[in-house]
Design an enzyme around this catalytic site. Sequence first.
Site, PDB file in Angstrom:
ATOM      1  N   HIS A   1       0.823  -1.211   0.000  1.00  0.00           N
ATOM      2  CA  HIS A   1       0.000   0.000   0.000  1.00  0.00           C
ATOM      3  C   HIS A   1       0.861   1.267   0.000  1.00  0.00           C
ATOM      4  O   HIS A   1       0.647   2.171  -0.806  1.00  0.00           O
ATOM      5  CB  HIS A   1      -0.940   0.001   1.206  1.00  0.00           C
ATOM      6  CG  HIS A   1      -1.519   1.346   1.519  1.00  0.00           C
ATOM      7  ND1 HIS A   1      -2.359   2.015   0.650  1.00  0.00           N
ATOM      8  CD2 HIS A   1      -1.346   2.172   2.579  1.00  0.00           C
ATOM      9  CE1 HIS A   1      -2.690   3.184   1.177  1.00  0.00           C
ATOM     10  NE2 HIS A   1      -2.089   3.304   2.337  1.00  0.00           N
TER      11      HIS A   1
ATOM     12  N   HIS B   1       4.364   6.933   5.154  1.00  0.00           N
ATOM     13  CA  HIS B   1       3.213   7.660   5.706  1.00  0.00           C
ATOM     14  C   HIS B   1       2.441   6.895   6.777  1.00  0.00           C
ATOM     15  O   HIS B   1       1.690   7.485   7.538  1.00  0.00           O
ATOM     16  CB  HIS B   1       2.281   8.177   4.602  1.00  0.00           C
ATOM     17  CG  HIS B   1       1.308   7.162   4.070  1.00  0.00           C
ATOM     18  ND1 HIS B   1       1.553   6.412   2.958  1.00  0.00           N
ATOM     19  CD2 HIS B   1       0.077   6.790   4.490  1.00  0.00           C
ATOM     20  CE1 HIS B   1       0.530   5.621   2.705  1.00  0.00           C
ATOM     21  NE2 HIS B   1      -0.394   5.822   3.631  1.00  0.00           N
TER      22      HIS B   1
ATOM     23  N   GLU C   1       1.726   5.559  12.550  1.00  0.00           N
ATOM     24  CA  GLU C   1       0.417   5.096  12.964  1.00  0.00           C
ATOM     25  C   GLU C   1       0.393   3.585  13.204  1.00  0.00           C
ATOM     26  O   GLU C   1      -0.164   3.114  14.186  1.00  0.00           O
ATOM     27  CB  GLU C   1      -0.593   5.459  11.854  1.00  0.00           C
ATOM     28  CG  GLU C   1      -2.007   5.007  12.081  1.00  0.00           C
ATOM     29  CD  GLU C   1      -2.735   5.847  13.119  1.00  0.00           C
ATOM     30  OE1 GLU C   1      -2.130   6.804  13.627  1.00  0.00           O
ATOM     31  OE2 GLU C   1      -3.897   5.509  13.415  1.00  0.00           O
ATOM     32  N   ASP C   2       0.998   2.841  12.323  1.00  0.00           N
ATOM     33  CA  ASP C   2       0.798   1.389  12.333  1.00  0.00           C
ATOM     34  C   ASP C   2       2.004   0.564  12.766  1.00  0.00           C
ATOM     35  O   ASP C   2       1.936  -0.658  12.793  1.00  0.00           O
ATOM     36  CB  ASP C   2       0.358   0.916  10.932  1.00  0.00           C
ATOM     37  CG  ASP C   2      -0.975   1.530  10.534  1.00  0.00           C
ATOM     38  OD1 ASP C   2      -1.794   1.757  11.425  1.00  0.00           O
ATOM     39  OD2 ASP C   2      -1.180   1.798   9.336  1.00  0.00           O
TER      40      ASP C   2
ATOM     41  N   ASP D   1      -2.711   8.424  -1.201  1.00  0.00           N
ATOM     42  CA  ASP D   1      -3.051   7.362  -0.249  1.00  0.00           C
ATOM     43  C   ASP D   1      -4.483   6.895  -0.491  1.00  0.00           C
ATOM     44  O   ASP D   1      -4.775   5.711  -0.620  1.00  0.00           O
ATOM     45  CB  ASP D   1      -2.868   7.944   1.166  1.00  0.00           C
ATOM     46  CG  ASP D   1      -3.435   7.058   2.259  1.00  0.00           C
ATOM     47  OD1 ASP D   1      -3.158   5.846   2.242  1.00  0.00           O
ATOM     48  OD2 ASP D   1      -4.156   7.591   3.128  1.00  0.00           O
TER      49      ASP D   1
ATOM     50  N   ASP E   1     -18.627  16.472 -26.095  1.00  0.00           N
ATOM     51  CA  ASP E   1     -17.262  16.411 -25.559  1.00  0.00           C
ATOM     52  C   ASP E   1     -16.953  15.068 -24.890  1.00  0.00           C
ATOM     53  O   ASP E   1     -16.111  14.978 -24.018  1.00  0.00           O
ATOM     54  CB  ASP E   1     -17.000  17.576 -24.605  1.00  0.00           C
ATOM     55  CG  ASP E   1     -17.855  17.501 -23.358  1.00  0.00           C
ATOM     56  OD1 ASP E   1     -18.832  16.732 -23.353  1.00  0.00           O
ATOM     57  OD2 ASP E   1     -17.543  18.214 -22.386  1.00  0.00           O
TER      58      ASP E   1
END
Length: 510
Positions: free
Chosen positions: A54, A78, A82-83, A144, A265
Site C-alpha cells: 500500500h 506515511h 500510525e501502524d 493514499d 465532448d
Amino acid sequence: MTSLPKKEIKLEDLLNEMKHIDSDGKRFVTKAFNFAQKAHEGQFRQSGDPYFSHVFETARILAEIKMGPNVIASGLLHDVLEDTDTDPEEIRKEFGEDVLFLIQGVTKLGKLKYRGLKRHTESLRKFFIATSKDVRVLIIRLADRLHNMETLEYLPREKQIRKSTEVLEIFAPLAYRLGMRFIHKKLEDTAFSYIQPEEYEKTKQLLRQRKKADMKFLEKFDRSLKKALAKEGMTKFSTSFRIKGLYSLYKKLKRKEDGVEKIHDITALRIVTNSVADCYKVLGIIHSIWKPLPGRLKDYIALPKPNGYQSIHTTIFTGDGGIIEIQIRTQEMHNTAEMGIASHISYKERKVSGEILSQIIWFKNILSRSTGQNTDIDRRKTQRDSTPDWIKNLGEESEVKKDGQQLIEDLKKDFFGHRVFVFTPSGDVIDLPFEASPIDFAYAIHSYIGNHLTGAKINGKLASLDTRLKNGDIVEIVTKKTAGPTRKWLDLVKTSEAKRNIRAKLKLDQ
Ligand code: MN
C-alpha cells in the site's frame, strides 16, 4: 478464497517513475523504501497483500505526478508512525525535519474516522485546517486515498459505500480544486462504481459505444488536420485523443435531457503546441477549414477556469457527418491541467528563482480567481477589496529574490485563507469566499432559504447577520415564511449568487 500469485514489489518500478530526480534523491527514496519495508514486516492488507504494498503504491502515484524525494519518501513512510512502533525521533534523525512534518500531517488526517454525523463534521473541519498548513500533506493524502480506492473491493460493502461517499464529497472536489485532473478523474470514477454500480455499468456501455463511433471520425480528422497544419508551416505540435470520465459523463447526462447524442465532448482531440501564439494560429487554421458549431468556442487561455485550467475549446463539423471537440493548449498548460498544483511544487526541494517565480504566478492566478463565480467586474472589485497589498505587489523581481520561500509560504496560506469552509448542521461543507456572511451561506444552500432568512446560529449561538464566517463554523439558518431580504443585505454579502437573488427579490416585491 483463491490465492492468486501476489504482485511483486520492486524498488526498480518506483525508481523508473523518478526520471525527474537526481541520484541523491533516488538514494534517499531507496533508504525510505528499505525502512518502510522493514517497519511493516509481517503486516497484511485485507487483500492478503503485504501492507508494504500500500505505501509502495502510494509512493508510486506521487512519483508519477512528479513529486520530489521528500514527498515520495513520505509516501513510503506515511503509515509507520500510525501502524508500527517507529519513533518520530528516528524519522527525524534518518529522514529530516521536513519528512517528519509531512508524515505527521498525513497521520493526523488518517486518524480521523468518519463515523456518524458529529464526528463527520469534526473530521471535515480538522481536515481542512490541517491541510491548509502544507498542500503537500494533502497531495500525499490524495495518493493514499487513491490507492485505497483501487483496493476497495476487499472491504465490506458498508465500508465501500462510506469511503466512496467521502471521496465524492471531499477528496474528489479537493483534487479538482487543486486542478489535479489525473487524480480527480480516477477517484470519481472508482467511487461512482461502488455507489451506483448499475448506473456505472450503463454509463460505461454508453461511453464504449460512443468511443467506437467517434474514433473513426477522430482518426480521419487527425490525419487531415496534420496535413492542413503542415501546409501552413506548423510542425511543432502533438495530438492525442481524450475521453471523458465516467462520473462526469453521468452527471452531464443527468443534467441534460437531450441524451447522449447531443453531448459533443465525450471524446475530444487534444492539440499541444509550443506557445500561446501557436494555439491561436492552430485555432485560426481549423476554423478557416472546418465550420465551428455556434456558441461552442471557449477561450480558457484568455479567461482561465477558477482552478487555473487553460485551453481553447472549439467544436467543429468534420464535413462527413462527424462533430468533434478540439482542445488546444501549450505543454505547460497541459501539465497544469493534468497535475494542477502538483506541477507547480518544485521537485527539487531547494528552489531556484525561476521556479519560485512560476509558483508565485500560479498561486497568484488561483488567488485572483478563487473568489467565486463572480462576473468579471465583480471579480475585479472583490479582488481589490480583499487582496492584501503585498500580494498585489508580487511578481516584481526584487521582491521575489528577497525571500521567495517565505512568499510562497504566505501565498499557500493565502490560497486557503481566501476561502472559508463552513458546515450545515448535518455536516455538509459549504465553500464560500473569505468574509462571507450567514446570508451568503443561506443563499448557497437554496434561494428559498436565503429569501426567508430571519436569523442565524453559528456554532449553536445566535449571531447577527453581519458576522463574518470562519473556517469550521457550523451555521444554522432560521427561516420564517414572512421574512425577506432588505437593501442592507446587499452590503453584507460577498457572493454574486446572493446579490443576484436579493436584487431579484427586492424588485419583485416593490
Ligand atoms: Mn495509508
